[in-house]
Write a protein that holds these residues in place. Sequence first.
Motif, short mmCIF file in Angstrom:
data_model
loop_
_atom_site.label_atom_id
_atom_site.label_comp_id
_atom_site.label_asym_id
_atom_site.label_seq_id
_atom_site.Cartn_x
_atom_site.Cartn_y
_atom_site.Cartn_z
N PRO A 173 -0.75 -29.94 9.08
CA PRO A 173 -2.24 -30.09 8.37
C PRO A 173 -2.21 -30.95 7.37
CG PRO A 173 -1.76 -28.01 8.99
CD PRO A 173 -0.45 -28.69 9.31
N LEU A 174 -1.40 -30.91 6.30
CA LEU A 174 -1.50 -31.62 5.36
C LEU A 174 -1.26 -33.21 5.60
CD1 LEU A 174 -1.70 -31.67 2.16
CD2 LEU A 174 0.71 -31.67 2.03
N VAL A 175 -0.31 -33.75 6.63
CA VAL A 175 -0.31 -34.97 7.06
C VAL A 175 -1.71 -35.45 7.46
CG1 VAL A 175 0.90 -36.74 8.45
CG2 VAL A 175 2.11 -34.86 7.22
N VAL A 176 -2.43 -34.60 8.41
CA VAL A 176 -3.43 -34.91 8.75
C VAL A 176 -4.60 -35.16 7.95
CG1 VAL A 176 -5.63 -34.17 10.33
CG2 VAL A 176 -3.17 -33.88 10.97
N VAL A 177 -4.69 -34.58 6.86
CA VAL A 177 -5.57 -34.44 5.67
C VAL A 177 -5.20 -35.81 4.99
CG1 VAL A 177 -6.37 -33.51 3.38
CG2 VAL A 177 -6.07 -32.08 5.51
N PHE A 178 -4.00 -36.07 4.80
CA PHE A 178 -3.84 -37.28 3.96
C PHE A 178 -4.32 -38.55 4.79
CE2 PHE A 178 -0.94 -40.71 3.43
CZ PHE A 178 -1.08 -41.10 2.11
N MET A 179 -4.01 -38.51 5.98
CA MET A 179 -4.14 -39.67 6.96
C MET A 179 -5.77 -39.91 6.77
SD MET A 179 -1.67 -41.39 7.49
CE MET A 179 -2.56 -42.69 8.49
N PHE A 226 -7.97 -38.96 4.83
CA PHE A 226 -8.18 -39.62 3.14
C PHE A 226 -7.90 -41.28 3.25
CE2 PHE A 226 -6.72 -40.64 -1.04
CZ PHE A 226 -7.88 -40.42 -1.94
N TRP A 227 -6.78 -41.46 3.92
CA TRP A 227 -6.32 -42.75 3.69
C TRP A 227 -7.28 -43.62 4.49
CZ3 TRP A 227 -1.32 -45.16 2.81
CH2 TRP A 227 -1.12 -46.65 3.13
N LEU A 228 -7.56 -43.42 5.75
CA LEU A 228 -8.57 -44.10 6.50
C LEU A 228 -9.94 -44.12 5.82
CD1 LEU A 228 -7.49 -42.90 10.11
CD2 LEU A 228 -7.02 -45.11 8.88
N GLY A 229 -10.39 -43.00 5.31
CA GLY A 229 -11.73 -42.84 4.63
C GLY A 229 -11.69 -43.51 3.47
N PHE A 230 -10.74 -43.93 2.64
CA PHE A 230 -10.66 -44.64 1.47
C PHE A 230 -10.86 -46.23 1.80
CE2 PHE A 230 -8.28 -47.13 -1.88
CZ PHE A 230 -9.34 -46.90 -2.88
N CYS A 231 -10.31 -46.41 3.03
CA CYS A 231 -10.02 -47.76 3.39
C CYS A 231 -11.56 -48.22 3.88
CB CYS A 231 -9.11 -47.88 4.58
SG CYS A 231 -7.44 -47.70 4.19
#
Length: 165
Positions: free
Chosen positions: A89-95, A97-102
Motif C-alpha cells: 500500500p505504501l508504494v501505491v500511495v507514493f505513486m 503522490f508522484w503522479l499527482g505532483f506531476c
Amino acid sequence: MSFWTWLFPRTQAVYTSPLPPEQAMQALCAATARGNLTFTGSVVGSISDKHVHLYHRTVMRNSFKPHFRGSLYATPQGCELRGAYAMPPLVVVFMLFWLGFCVLWTTVAALQLGRFDLMLLPAVLPGLLMPFFGIGLLRLGHHMSSDDPVIVSRVIRQALQSPSA
C-alpha cells in the motif's frame, strides 16, 4: 481493463486446506523464512492467527513486487486462506503522490498565474515526462517480479497440504 488495474494489478487468491486454521498457520510458519537475514529465493513474511503477509525475496530490491496479504478462515473441511497479490500500500500511495505532483507541476507551469506563454514550455516538460518515467519504472518492476506470485503460491500450496502419516 481499466488504467487503474493495469497500473496497480491485484489478483485474488483462495487456497484450501484440510488442516484446521491453527495447524495451517504453523505449517505456513514452518515453510517460510523470518527476518532480514534470510537467503534470497526464499519466501518470507509474517504470519499470525489473523493475517498472512508473504512475498518472494530476491537478490535485487524491487518495491513494486506483489505481496500476498490474506487471512485464514475455518471451513467444515479444514480452512481457507483468502487474500490477494498486490503491491504494498505504501508504494501505491507514493505513486499516486508522484503522479499527482506531476499533474500539479504541469498545470502550474503551463498557466503561470493565468497567462499562457510558449517560453514556459521548458518548465512544463518535466511535468509531462516524469509520469511516463514513473509508470515505466512501475511496469518494469512488475515485469521483473512477474513469477513471484507463482513461487509464493507454490510454497503456500505445499504448506497447506495435509501432513503425511
